[in-house]
Design an enzyme around this catalytic site. Structure first.
Site, short mmCIF file in Angstrom:
data_model
loop_
_atom_site.label_atom_id
_atom_site.label_comp_id
_atom_site.label_asym_id
_atom_site.label_seq_id
_atom_site.Cartn_x
_atom_site.Cartn_y
_atom_site.Cartn_z
N THR A 102 -42.78 -0.60 14.20
CA THR A 102 -43.29 -1.76 13.46
C THR A 102 -44.80 -1.86 13.57
OG1 THR A 102 -41.28 -3.00 13.76
CG2 THR A 102 -43.26 -4.31 13.58
N VAL A 153 -31.42 -8.30 9.74
CA VAL A 153 -32.84 -8.68 9.67
C VAL A 153 -33.34 -8.83 11.10
CG1 VAL A 153 -34.46 -10.48 8.95
CG2 VAL A 153 -32.59 -9.82 7.43
N1 ASP Z 1 -39.00 -5.51 15.87
C1 ASP Z 1 -38.46 -4.66 14.83
C2 ASP Z 1 -37.08 -5.10 14.49
O1 ASP Z 1 -36.31 -5.41 15.38
C3 ASP Z 1 -38.40 -3.22 15.21
C4 ASP Z 1 -39.68 -2.63 15.72
O2 ASP Z 1 -40.47 -3.30 16.35
O3 ASP Z 1 -39.89 -1.43 15.48
O4 ASP Z 1 -36.76 -5.10 13.33
#
Ligand code: ASP
Length: 321
Positions: free
Chosen positions: A187, A216
């Protein structure tokens, strides 16, 4: 109060070890981070807003196939793309977000449009895509997001699930814990403080590899993966379920508001109590109204970077920079 700007970004946290990376891949990630910092810096040093800067930095990372957002997004169990993004403007307290979109090139721009052109906060799926198209945001075909390394990552995750669980595909996806397979959360996010003292945060993601359809994460949930007010701006990365259950980004803001914690205390205590103590993995970037920047994570590394007015851009990956 200082009138100088600061900007911090992340490109995901996880099992990042120097021994597992080649000099070329490390340089490519650092270049991607530096490019995003420059995009935000150009805005902030021309007296632009924190909101414009975080959107510009995240947009660059969304266009970079190395990061799990926009172009480089990971696949769901079924091989589709479901992107989430949010933006929050600390000065006005407004926020906008989109979730489960698969045709918007830069979901952060759609999140911002939702904030600016609707009375709502979160738009999802086909409705969010229709809204984005109506507001002139660039739409792309699903092939745009099809990168080879993400496809191979999905096959690996599926194979490991099949070994772990003797179920059919759908049931495996339901009970499989995607983060156990590939502990890299790619992310992207940005937080900024502009010269006027306003704060903003933005986060964008493809979510978790092999995620369940319709799942989500925390990134588009205000207070979970993204938050900004007049005191602090936060963007997170990690296993979203833990960020959502603990409202991690807001937890940091609440510690500063009600306990008068410093930025560093708030970030470190929140990571310890809301994430680590519950078995969650991940990290955050946070900035306060004085322009202090804090990186907090309980993983081995986090792609990250920052720049302060008059200073040089700094990027880091591992715990020891
Ligand atoms: N926080 C993001 C999610 O759970 C994943 C990530 O941080 O790569 O969708």
């Amino acid at each position: 109060m200082t009138s100088s700007f600061s900007l911090a970004i992340h490109g995901g946290a996880g099992t990042l070890r120097a021994a597992d990376q080649t000099a070329e891949t490390e340089a490519a990630y650092r270049n991607g981070l530096a490019h995003a910092l420059r995009a935000g810096q150009e805005i902030l040093q021309s007296d632009g807003s924190a909101l414009d800067a975080v959107c510009a930095a995240v947009r660059v990372l969304e266009d970079d196939p190395l990061f799990n957002a926009g172009r480089g997004a990971v696949f769901t169990h079924e091989g589709s793309i479901e992107l989430d993004a949010a933006v929050m403007d600390g000065a006005s307290g407004r926020a906008g977000a989109v979730a489960g979109v698969g045709r918007i090139r830069n979901p952060v721009l759609a999140a911002r449009a939702a904030m600016e052109h609707t009375r709502h906060v979160l738009l999802i799926g086909a409705g969010a895509e229709r809204f984005a198209a109506e507001h002139g945001i660039e739409m792309v075909s699903p092939e745009y997001f099809h990168t080879r390394h993400r496809w191979e990552q999905l096959q690996k995750a599926k194979a490991e699930a099949a070994i772990m669980l003797d179920h059919d595909g759908a049931r495996a996806a339901m009970s499989f814990e995607p983060w156990k397979t590939d502990n890299k959360f790619g992310t992207v996010g940005a937080v900024a403080r502009d010269r006027a003292g306003c704060l903003a945060a933005a986060t964008s993601t493809g979510g978790l590899t092999n995620k369940f359809y319709g799942r989500v994460g925390d990134s588009p949930i205000v207070g979970a993966g993204t938050y900004a007010d007049g005191r602090v701006a936060v963007s997170g990365t990690g296993v979203g379920e833990f960020f959502m259950r603990g409202l991690l980004a807001y937890d940091i803001a609440a510690r500063m508001k009600y306990r008068a914690s410093t930025l560093s205390e708030a970030v470190n205590q929140a990571i310890g109590e809301v994430l680590t103590a519950k078995g969650g993995q991940g990290g955050v970037i946070a900035i306060d109204v004085a322009g202090n920047v804090e990186f907090g994570f309980n993983t081995e590394g986090m792609y990250r970077g920052c720049i302060r007015e008059g200073g040089e851009a700094v990027t880091a990956i591992y715990r020891q920079a």
